[in-house]
Design a protein around this motif. Structure first.
Motif, short mmCIF file in Angstrom:
data_model
loop_
_atom_site.label_atom_id
_atom_site.label_comp_id
_atom_site.label_asym_id
_atom_site.label_seq_id
_atom_site.Cartn_x
_atom_site.Cartn_y
_atom_site.Cartn_z
N CYS A 32 25.65 94.18 -1.22
CA CYS A 32 26.35 94.28 -2.01
C CYS A 32 25.41 93.42 -3.75
CB CYS A 32 27.59 92.62 -2.10
SG CYS A 32 28.21 91.94 -2.54
N GLU A 34 25.85 91.49 -5.95
CA GLU A 34 26.23 90.45 -5.99
C GLU A 34 25.23 89.43 -5.00
OE1 GLU A 34 29.23 92.70 -6.13
OE2 GLU A 34 28.76 92.06 -8.80
N GLN A 35 25.50 89.36 -4.41
CA GLN A 35 24.20 88.97 -3.32
C GLN A 35 23.05 89.20 -3.56
OE1 GLN A 35 24.91 90.02 0.86
NE2 GLN A 35 23.18 88.07 1.85
N THR A 36 22.31 88.16 -4.10
CA THR A 36 20.72 87.87 -4.98
C THR A 36 19.88 87.17 -3.92
OG1 THR A 36 21.83 87.22 -6.50
CG2 THR A 36 21.32 88.62 -6.63
#
Length: 92
Positions: A32, A34-36
């Protein structure tokens, strides 16, 4: 997140134990965009690890980032838990 080759869908985090030969590359998938950040577990004490990150889109995978070498510390005095050594990676 926008990218010149499409929308970033996620990231690959690759790492290798530099003190073990042959250097086996392990990969962690962050599916994803957004998963950083991620936590890498099961690292061994007193080892050097080489980390790289690459983004991927529907078109394909980017080049790997510049590598970062990290060194793990000793295990807890009474710990035999291999998950004790963790590394938290964050991309901004």
């Amino acid at each position: 997140m926008a990218h010149q080759h499409g929308i970033i869908l996620g990231y690959f985090v690759s790492y290798a134990d530099l003190d073990f030969s042959p250097h086996i590359v392990e990969n962690t998938l962050l599916p994803c965009a957004e998963q950083t950040n991620t936590t890498v577990i099961s690292l061994l004490p007193y080892r050097r690890y080489d980390f790289t990150v690459a983004a991927f889109t529907s078109v394909g995978k980017s080049n790997n980032s510049e590598s970062i070498v990290c060194v793990t510390k000793e295990a807890g005095k009474f710990s035999s838990d291999p998950n004790r050594h963790k590394l938290w990676l964050k991309h901004e």
